[in-house]
Structure formats: structure tokens, C-alpha cells
Motif scaffolding. Structure first.
Motif, mmCIF file in Angstrom:
data_model
loop_
_atom_site.group_PDB
_atom_site.id
_atom_site.type_symbol
_atom_site.label_atom_id
_atom_site.label_comp_id
_atom_site.label_asym_id
_atom_site.label_seq_id
_atom_site.Cartn_x
_atom_site.Cartn_y
_atom_site.Cartn_z
ATOM 1 N N ASP A 231 2.691 12.226 -0.378
ATOM 2 C CA ASP A 231 2.518 12.078 1.068
ATOM 3 C C ASP A 231 2.188 13.417 1.721
ATOM 4 O OD1 ASP A 231 3.148 9.264 1.384
ATOM 5 O OD2 ASP A 231 5.188 9.807 0.840
ATOM 6 N N ASN A 232 1.219 13.394 2.640
ATOM 7 C CA ASN A 232 0.975 14.598 3.436
ATOM 8 C C ASN A 232 2.123 14.821 4.405
ATOM 9 O OD1 ASN A 232 -1.999 13.132 3.092
ATOM 10 N ND2 ASN A 232 -1.939 15.280 2.510
ATOM 11 N N ILE A 265 -0.168 10.022 6.358
ATOM 12 C CA ILE A 265 1.055 10.130 7.151
ATOM 13 C C ILE A 265 1.865 8.862 6.936
ATOM 14 C CG2 ILE A 265 2.044 10.277 9.460
ATOM 15 C CD1 ILE A 265 -0.396 11.838 10.337
ATOM 16 N N SER A 266 3.023 9.008 6.328
ATOM 17 C CA SER A 266 3.877 7.863 6.034
ATOM 18 C C SER A 266 5.133 7.886 6.886
ATOM 19 C CB SER A 266 4.285 7.868 4.557
ATOM 20 O OG SER A 266 3.174 7.700 3.723
ATOM 21 N N ILE A 267 5.504 6.731 7.368
ATOM 22 C CA ILE A 267 6.853 6.512 7.874
ATOM 23 C C ILE A 267 7.520 5.620 6.835
ATOM 24 C CG2 ILE A 267 8.256 5.464 9.689
ATOM 25 C CD1 ILE A 267 6.064 6.197 11.670
ATOM 26 N N GLY A 268 8.516 6.151 6.148
ATOM 27 C CA GLY A 268 9.158 5.423 5.069
ATOM 28 C C GLY A 268 8.828 6.035 3.719
ATOM 29 N N SER A 269 9.200 5.371 2.641
ATOM 30 C CA SER A 269 9.769 4.029 2.689
ATOM 31 C C SER A 269 11.271 3.997 2.972
ATOM 32 C CB SER A 269 9.495 3.322 1.361
ATOM 33 O OG SER A 269 10.231 3.886 0.290
ATOM 34 N N GLU A 270 11.980 5.098 2.681
ATOM 35 C CA GLU A 270 13.437 5.104 2.839
ATOM 36 C C GLU A 270 13.789 5.442 4.287
ATOM 37 O OE1 GLU A 270 12.566 7.387 -1.117
ATOM 38 O OE2 GLU A 270 11.684 7.218 0.886
ATOM 39 N N ILE A 292 -2.962 5.907 8.088
ATOM 40 C CA ILE A 292 -1.781 5.470 8.830
ATOM 41 C C ILE A 292 -0.970 4.562 7.909
ATOM 42 C CG2 ILE A 292 -1.016 4.063 10.782
ATOM 43 C CD1 ILE A 292 -3.674 4.953 12.181
ATOM 44 N N ARG A 293 0.290 4.926 7.654
ATOM 45 C CA ARG A 293 1.097 4.118 6.735
ATOM 46 C C ARG A 293 2.541 4.031 7.223
ATOM 47 N NH1 ARG A 293 1.953 4.697 0.171
ATOM 48 N NH2 ARG A 293 2.604 6.817 0.695
ATOM 49 N N ILE A 294 3.001 2.798 7.435
ATOM 50 C CA ILE A 294 4.405 2.536 7.762
ATOM 51 C C ILE A 294 4.907 1.562 6.714
ATOM 52 C CG2 ILE A 294 6.045 1.763 9.512
ATOM 53 C CD1 ILE A 294 3.901 2.288 11.629
ATOM 54 N N LYS A 295 5.913 1.943 5.970
ATOM 55 C CA LYS A 295 6.293 1.172 4.787
ATOM 56 C C LYS A 295 7.805 1.127 4.626
ATOM 57 C CE LYS A 295 5.867 5.380 2.009
ATOM 58 N NZ LYS A 295 5.547 5.961 0.691
ATOM 59 N N SER A 296 8.284 -0.030 4.233
ATOM 60 C CA SER A 296 9.700 -0.162 3.893
ATOM 61 C C SER A 296 9.886 -1.466 3.131
ATOM 62 C CB SER A 296 10.578 -0.113 5.147
ATOM 63 O OG SER A 296 11.933 0.082 4.789
ATOM 64 N N ALA A 297 11.150 -1.791 2.865
ATOM 65 C CA ALA A 297 11.467 -3.028 2.153
ATOM 66 C C ALA A 297 12.880 -3.450 2.548
ATOM 67 C CB ALA A 297 11.360 -2.820 0.644
ATOM 68 N N ARG A 298 13.293 -4.617 2.093
ATOM 69 C CA ARG A 298 14.567 -5.194 2.505
ATOM 70 C C ARG A 298 15.775 -4.353 2.093
ATOM 71 N NH1 ARG A 298 12.118 -10.945 0.785
ATOM 72 N NH2 ARG A 298 11.931 -11.926 2.849
#
Length: 424
Positions: A231-232, A265-270, A292-298
């Protein structure tokens, strides 16, 4: 007389304040060579550099100045009111010897001490035009094939480059940070940080994120160039399956940056603590995996809200826009049942994407929420993307104005029955 006395009292208070913060007085300058450093690239200068830091700190603060050589070193601990100034002709080079990095606890996990760090400190700066080089290849080789090698707490820990741990009032300006063993610059439970006019570099390498704010607030990332192996920028706020409590990352502004190799640019995953108030403007991506990346999981989500992107250009970015609550996948295969909402359920809402141009992408966009927690309130305006594959939207509400997707194959914009898209 009373007025003059008041003026004298005000001046005295002002002078005391100036003394307390080192204003209006010469701050001590500590040259590690005076403490035995050789700067020859082969002799370990760890003790000499640390002695210079400690001496300046004991004097109430000052500048530790590196110049004219390569300072080979193990971990260095900065302290309050310290500026580490690395001149253009100087390199702070990480030791290649693994035993030089003692075990420490960081983010509730056992790892090794970063190359440069500040812990529970205030008013810390790293300046100059020189380089902090983590000598990372030894660590990248060390972790190759290791189980969970990219996760904190694994049995092959690697040193981060620069860490600000529970530290506030931080400035990094002018320097290059490169080749860290793991994440390169990490604010952790930190506050009031500025990263300006810096470069963060690494070849294709594991987990060499450029800047990773973790449960940190009030951050400016401005005029940063990053070309890395991961990730940048990755904004985080809590671990996978975190028991809590976790603080959010919030109030982050990213402006006038250029990103080349990396994952965008990531938001997440943790993000078990959530992320709020992130604003990205005038950023250029070239050749990154995502933009543009926004990522997560349950197992690692929380509230993500008031996020905006404006005036963004992308060239040869594989996936221009990725918003997913199914990380590491963009979307599930087929329909999936809803699950109970928990503390770690991702809740994405209030996302604005405006004035975006992307060309030569593989995938235009994927916006996919959970059945129990759809992505809500995505606003897209003046977004133009050309890609091999178009945009997919599921379990989301999206409003569009002047959104044009040109896809080489398939539908330009595919909206599943689980999504609601309005066009103006």
C-alpha cells in the motif's frame, strides 16, 4: 503603573513559555561523531547516535545532525523535543544483523524494535534531504515462505522503518525513507503529525507500505511520492478479530501526492476501531494495483464514514475504485446469506468521489457491501473511467452525476438487484 506592570508580567510569561519550548534560545546540536560515530558504512554507530539523542534530550531538546557518510545502525529511539536532521549527503542504514533488533511488544503483538522510533514523546521531527534505509532485502528474504509472514505477531518478525508510538506533534519533511523490512512509516495511537515533501521507496517487496496511520488522528500527508511493494498509504485501526477496545483513525488529509508502484490509498483492511474524516485531494496514481480502495471484512471492520476523494487522476491502475466488505475478495461468488451484526461488522457510509479520471484500467470499479451492512451514501460526480471491465455495484446505495464508464467488454455499469443507483 498597572498597565506597565501588566505588560512586564505578560513579557515575563512569554519569555518563560519561550524557554519552556526552546523558542528564542539556541537549541543544542549533537553530532554523533563527537560520541564516536564513524559514518563509514561498516562500523556500527548505534551507541554513538543514541548517545547523541540522549544528550540532546537531557539538555531539554535539540538537533541530532547526521552528515557526510553512511551511519550503520541498529534501532534508535528518539525522545521529546528532538529533531533528527539527516543531511543530503548522509544515510542512516539499518544493520543487516537480525540479533541487533530486540523483541518488543507493539499493537498487542510481539515483534522487533523499529529502525527509528519515538514512544510516548512530544515535538519530534525528522528533517533534511538525506535517507533512512532499512536494508530490507535481508528481511524480505528472511520472511519468504513464512506462514502469515505479513501479519503482526508471526514467528518471523521484521522491523518497521519509522514508528511514532503514542507520540504527538510530529513532523517529517524532506527525507527519503526506503527499503524497510516491514511497514515503512507508522503513526500508532499518535496525534498531530505532518508528513510533507518526503519520498518513500521500495522495489517489489513484501508489506513495504509507505505510510500506515494506525488508530491515529489529525494527520497531514502532503506532497509525498511513494513507490513501494504494498500500500502507498494504508489507514488502519485494529487487528483481525480484535477483542477491543480500539481507537479510530480520523481527521486525515492527503494532498498533492504522487503514487506509482503499490496498492494505492487504502482504508483497511484492519479497521476494528473505525475510520472517519479522511479527505484526499489532487492525487495522481500511475501503475498502482488500485487507486481508491476501502476494504474490510466481517472479522475486522467498524464504522467508516465521511470519506472524500476529489481531483484524482489514474493511469494504468488495475482497479480504479474498490470498495469491498469482503476482503481479500472484491465480491463473493454468488449470493451469500446475511449474518448477525457484531462489533466487527464493516459499516461503510458517507463516501464522496468527485472529479476522477482513470485511463487504461483493468477494472473500472467494484462497490460491494454485505447483505446485513450495505455500503450507504456513495456519491459520485464527474467520474470518467476507461477500462477493460466495467463497474459492478451490489449491496450499496450510490448516486451518480456525470459518471461515464467505457468498458471494452461486458456492461459498463452493472447494478445488481441488491443495489440502488440514482442518476442525476
Amino acid at each position: 503603573m498597572r498597565l506597565r506592570a501588566g505588560i512586564r508580567l505578560g513579557l515575563m510569561v512569554g519569555l518563560v513559555a519561550q524557554s519552556a519550548f526552546g523558542w528564542g534560545m539556541a537549541r543544542k546540536v549533537c553530532d554523533p561523531r563527537a560520541y564516536g560515530a564513524k559514518a563509514d558504512g561498516t562500523t556500527k554507530d548505534t551507541k554513538a547516535i543514541q548517545a547523541a539523542v540522549d544528550d540532546c534530550a537531557n539538555a531539554g531538546g535539540g538537533t541530532v545532525k547526521l552528515s557526510g557518510g553512511t551511519f550503520l545502525t541498529g534501532p534508535i529511539l528518539l525522545k521529546s523535543n528532538i529533531t533528527l536532521n539527516i543531511a543530503k549527503d548522509a544515510v542512516l542504514l539499518g544493520s543487516p544483523d537480525i540479533p541487533d533488533y530486540p523483541k518488543v511488544t507493539f499493537a498487542r503483538n510481539t515483534t522487533v524494535q523499529p529502525l527509528v522510533s519515538a514512544v510516548n514523546a512530544e515535538h519530534v521531527a525528522i528533517t533534511g534531504e538525506g535517507t533512512i534505509d532499512g536494508n530490507g532485502k535481508i528481511w524480505w528474504d528472511y520472511v519468504q515462505g513464512a506462514k502469515d509472514g505479513g501479519v503482526l505477531g508471526n514467528d518471523h518478525p521484521r522491523p518497521m522503518g519509522v514508528v511514532f508510538d503514542h507520540t504527538k506533534h510530529v513532523r517529517m519533511e524532506g527525507v527519503t525513507v526506503q527499503n524497510s523490512g516491514f511497514w515503512q512509516i507508522v503513526p500508532y495511537y499518535a496525534d498531530d503529525l505532518v508528513f510533507r515533501n518526503i519520498r518513500v521507496l521500495a522495489p517489489k517487496s513484501p508489506n513495504t507500505d509507505a505510510i500506515d496511520p494506525f488508530s491515529s488522528s489529525n494527520i497531514v500527508i502532503d506532497h509525498v511520492f511513494a513507490s513501494t511493494g504494498d500500500d502507498n498509504i494504508a489507514i488502519k485501526s485494529g487487528a483481525i478479530n480484535s477483542p477491543g477496545p480500539d481507537a479510530p483513525s480520523k481527521n486525515i488529509k492527503i494532498t498533492d501526492c504522487t503514487f506509482e508502484n503499490g496498492h494505492g490509498i487504502s482504508i483497511g483492511s484492519e479497521i476494528a476501531g473505525g475510520v472517519q474524516n479522511v479527505h484526499v485531494e489532487r492525487v495522481s496514481f500511475k501503475g498502482t494495483d488500485q487507486g481508491i480502495r476501502i476494504k474490510s471484512a466481517r472479522d475486522r471492520g467498524n464504522d467508516v464514514s465521511n470519506i472524500s476523494y476529489k481531483d484524482i487522476t489514474m493511469v494504468d491502475v488495475k482497479t480504479a475504485i474498490l470498495i469491498t466488505e469482503y476482503y481479500p475478495h472484491a465480491a463473493p461468488e454468488g449470493e451469500v446469506p446475511a449474518e448477525p451484526i457484531t462489533r466487527l461488522t464493516p459499516k461503510f457510509h458517507g463516501i464522496s468521489i468527485e472529479n476522477v479520471t482513470a485511463t487504461e484500467s483493468t477494472v473500472a470499479a467494484s462497490i460491494v457491501g454485505l447483505p446485513e451492512s450495505p455500503v450507504l451514501g456513495v456519491k459520485m460526480k464527474n467520474v470518467h473511467i476507461s477500462a477493460k471491465k466495467g463497474m459492478e455495484i451490489a449491496y450499496a446505495t450510490v448516486s451518480m452525476k456525470d459518471v461515464v464508464v467505457k468498458a471494452e467488454t461486458g456492461e459498463a455499469i452493472k447494478v445488481t438487484p441488491t443495489a440502488r443507483v440514482t442518476k442525476k
